[in-house]
Each structure stands twice: as structure tokens, then as C-alpha cells.
Design a protein around this motif. Structure first.
Motif, short mmCIF file in Angstrom:
data_model
loop_
_atom_site.label_atom_id
_atom_site.label_comp_id
_atom_site.label_asym_id
_atom_site.label_seq_id
_atom_site.Cartn_x
_atom_site.Cartn_y
_atom_site.Cartn_z
N ALA A 24 -6.45 -23.07 -35.64
CA ALA A 24 -7.47 -23.33 -34.33
C ALA A 24 -7.72 -21.60 -34.31
CB ALA A 24 -6.32 -23.24 -33.64
N VAL A 25 -7.04 -20.90 -34.61
CA VAL A 25 -7.37 -19.48 -34.21
C VAL A 25 -8.93 -19.16 -35.63
CG1 VAL A 25 -7.33 -17.20 -34.78
CG2 VAL A 25 -5.72 -18.50 -33.61
N ALA A 26 -8.50 -19.61 -37.05
CA ALA A 26 -9.14 -19.39 -37.70
C ALA A 26 -10.60 -19.87 -37.74
CB ALA A 26 -8.94 -19.33 -39.15
N CYS A 142 0.34 -12.86 -26.35
CA CYS A 142 -0.54 -11.48 -25.31
C CYS A 142 -1.38 -10.83 -26.89
CB CYS A 142 1.27 -10.88 -24.82
SG CYS A 142 1.70 -10.04 -26.61
N PHE A 143 -1.35 -9.49 -26.09
CA PHE A 143 -1.96 -8.69 -26.79
C PHE A 143 -0.67 -7.01 -26.94
CE2 PHE A 143 -4.67 -4.57 -27.47
CZ PHE A 143 -4.82 -5.36 -28.66
N ILE A 144 -0.89 -6.74 -28.20
CA ILE A 144 0.24 -5.59 -28.26
C ILE A 144 -0.40 -4.25 -28.68
CG2 ILE A 144 1.66 -4.97 -29.47
CD1 ILE A 144 3.28 -6.73 -27.63
N PRO A 145 -0.86 -3.13 -28.43
CA PRO A 145 -1.80 -2.36 -28.93
C PRO A 145 -1.13 -1.62 -29.74
CG PRO A 145 -1.20 -2.00 -26.98
CD PRO A 145 -0.37 -2.56 -26.71
N PRO A 146 -2.07 -0.56 -30.40
CA PRO A 146 -1.30 -0.06 -31.57
C PRO A 146 -0.46 1.10 -30.72
CG PRO A 146 -4.03 0.37 -31.42
CD PRO A 146 -3.59 -0.46 -30.60
N GLY A 147 1.18 1.18 -31.32
CA GLY A 147 1.26 1.97 -30.97
C GLY A 147 2.23 1.76 -29.55
N GLY A 148 1.92 0.27 -29.55
CA GLY A 148 3.40 -0.82 -28.19
C GLY A 148 2.49 -0.14 -27.21
N VAL A 176 -1.41 -26.66 -29.73
CA VAL A 176 -2.03 -25.18 -29.96
C VAL A 176 -2.82 -24.56 -30.37
CG1 VAL A 176 0.76 -25.59 -31.82
CG2 VAL A 176 -1.56 -26.55 -32.43
N GLY A 177 -3.59 -26.21 -30.50
CA GLY A 177 -5.29 -25.60 -31.18
C GLY A 177 -5.47 -24.96 -28.98
N GLU A 178 -5.10 -25.23 -28.23
CA GLU A 178 -5.71 -24.54 -26.65
C GLU A 178 -4.99 -22.90 -27.14
OE1 GLU A 178 -4.83 -23.81 -21.30
OE2 GLU A 178 -4.40 -25.85 -23.18
N VAL A 179 -3.64 -22.75 -27.19
CA VAL A 179 -2.62 -21.25 -27.98
C VAL A 179 -4.35 -20.77 -28.64
CG1 VAL A 179 -1.09 -20.16 -27.82
CG2 VAL A 179 -0.80 -21.95 -26.53
N LEU A 182 -7.51 -19.28 -27.39
CA LEU A 182 -7.77 -18.21 -26.34
C LEU A 182 -6.40 -16.79 -27.40
CD1 LEU A 182 -5.48 -19.98 -23.31
CD2 LEU A 182 -7.73 -19.21 -23.64
N MET A 183 -5.95 -17.56 -28.38
CA MET A 183 -5.34 -15.96 -29.06
C MET A 183 -6.49 -15.25 -29.79
SD MET A 183 -2.56 -17.60 -31.64
CE MET A 183 -1.63 -16.04 -32.23
N ALA A 184 -7.68 -16.45 -30.11
CA ALA A 184 -9.17 -15.62 -30.88
C ALA A 184 -10.24 -15.52 -30.05
CB ALA A 184 -10.08 -17.27 -31.56
N LEU A 185 -10.15 -15.85 -28.83
CA LEU A 185 -10.78 -15.19 -27.57
C LEU A 185 -10.24 -13.84 -27.16
CD1 LEU A 185 -12.89 -14.93 -25.17
CD2 LEU A 185 -10.92 -16.63 -23.99
#
Length: 234
Positions: A24-26, A142-148, A176-179, A182-185
């Protein structure tokens, strides 16, 4: 085709995992106009996975996922530069080395070892990371920024002694399609510098109750990787 150059997402992404989430992400990232996509997976296409791994067909059974994913995406988006890596990366060092030269890392793996290794690479090697997971009727990202500051270890500390699996607990293809989308977004937002990333915020999705919620967390004072990243540990 894309509506206009302004709608395209430039940049490069290394995707860990080419299963349900990874498919889904790809697909979503390729459609966003991303310039370069690296795909990492050592598995082959299996019949039991086709309901949730949308990049593959029955004719692909037994073939390497990365090769079939690249072929499918290249047919849809010929301008996309795709690099495939038929391997499993489960250490921070190996993930950081493979991610070198990419703008963003996406974790679509199915095991805690790889997930926490990707988190540690994001924190200690300054690689922005989009994390996602799905099992049963529940998913998260979630999003993990560089350096946490913060990172997954601030939230979960260490991997649990035993993890569930799609085989034992099942997973819905729609989830898995929805998640994955959203990860791609989330990745596109970061690459384009728009919106507010899910930094220090875990988006959870429960399809059983049809509820979504945001769980917030902060840097844990004893998180070993965030402490290392900030230079408080030697």
C-alpha cells in the motif's frame, strides 16, 4: 498521471517490507510522483497473502516480492526510479547503511526486531522515519524525527517477549490498506514540508469499534537511544 508538478512529492524513500503495508505504501508513494524508491524484503509471494498485498497476482506466486513489486510499479509509473534489495535488515547498522542516500525511511516490517532497529537508526543516524503496524483489526502509525526526541523506545521501551503474527491473529486487507496509505501520506508531508507530522503522537486505528485516537508521548528520561543521540551517554 499527476494533476500538476505542484502536486508531486519529490525526494527518495527506502521502504522496509513489501508485504501488506509495504504494498500500500509503495503504490501510494509511486502515485504521488516520488523520484526514487528503494524496496527491501527477502520474502516470496504466497497465495495466503494476496488478499492484503495488492502489488501481487497469482502469477507471481513463489517469486521474490521485491522483483514483482518493482515490475508492477514500473508498469504503472515508468518514470519512477526503483532499487530493490532482496534481504532482511534487522540491525541498526545494516538499516542505516542501506538508507544512506535516501531522504526518508519507512518501516512496513512485520517483526519487532526490525521495527526497533529502524527506530534506533532514525535516532542515532539522523534518518527521518515513518513507522506503521497492523494486526487483526488494529493499526498504528507515527513519525520519528531525525535524532528522536521522542522515539519508539520512549513509548514502548523494549520489544515484547512474544509478538503476534498475521498467521496467528489474522489481518484485514482493508486495514493494511488504510494504514499503508496514511503512512505514505505522512511521508509525503515530510518530503514536501507541509502539515504537521505525527511526531510524539501515535495515531491508532481500531476497526472493530470504528475509532481513531491520538496517543501522545514525550521523551522518556531513561531512553537509552535518545540519551545517546543527545550526547548524555558515552
Amino acid at each position: 498521471m499527476h494533476d500538476s508538478p505542484e502536486t508531486e512529492t519529490k525526494g527518495s524513500v527506502l521502504l522496509l517490507g513489501a508485504g501488506g503495508l509495504g504494498s500500500a505504501v509503495a503504490w501510494a508513494l509511486a502515485g504521488s510522483g516520488i523520484a526514487r524508491l528503494g524496496i527491501v524484503d527477502d520474502d516470496t509471494v504466497a497465495l495466503s497473502n494476496l488478499h492484503r498485498q495488492i502489488l501481487y497476482r497469482v502469477r507471481d506466486l513463489g517469486k521474490a516480492k521485491v522483483a514483482q513489486a518493482a515490475e508492477r510499479l514500473q508498469q504503472l509509473y515508468p518514470a519512477l526510479q526503483i532499487e530493490i534489495h532482496a534481504e532482511r535488515l534487522q540491525t541498526r547498522e545494516s538499516i542505516a547503511a542501506r538508507a544512506s542516500g535516501y531522504d526518508l525511511l519507512i518501516d512496513g516490517t512485520d517483526n519487532f526486531c526490525s521495527r526497533f532497529a529502524a527506530n534506533d537508526a532514525a535516532v542515532l543516524d539522523a534518518i527521518p522515519l515513518v513507522h506503521g503496524a497492523a494486526i487483526g483489526l488494529r493499526g498504528q502509525l507515527c513519525f520519528i524525527p531525525p535524532g528522536g526526541q521522542p522515539c519508539l523506545r520512549c513509548l514502548f521501551d523494549t520489544p515484547p517477549p512474544q509478538e503476534g503474527s498475521c498467521r496467528s491473529e489474522g489481518v484485514w486487507g482493508a486495514l493494511v490498506g488504510e494504514v499503508g496509505w496514511l503512512m505514505a501520506l505522512e511521508a509525503s508531508k515530510w518530503l514536501r514540508g507541509v502539515g504537521e507530522p505525527l511526531q510524539g503522537r501515535l495515531l491508532t486505528i481500531d476497526l472493530e469499534s470504528s475509532r481513531r485516537r491520538i496517543v501522545t508521548w514525550k521523551v522518556h528520561p531513561t531512553c537509552p537511544v535518545c540519551q545517546l543521540a543527545s550526547g548524555s551517554l558515552t
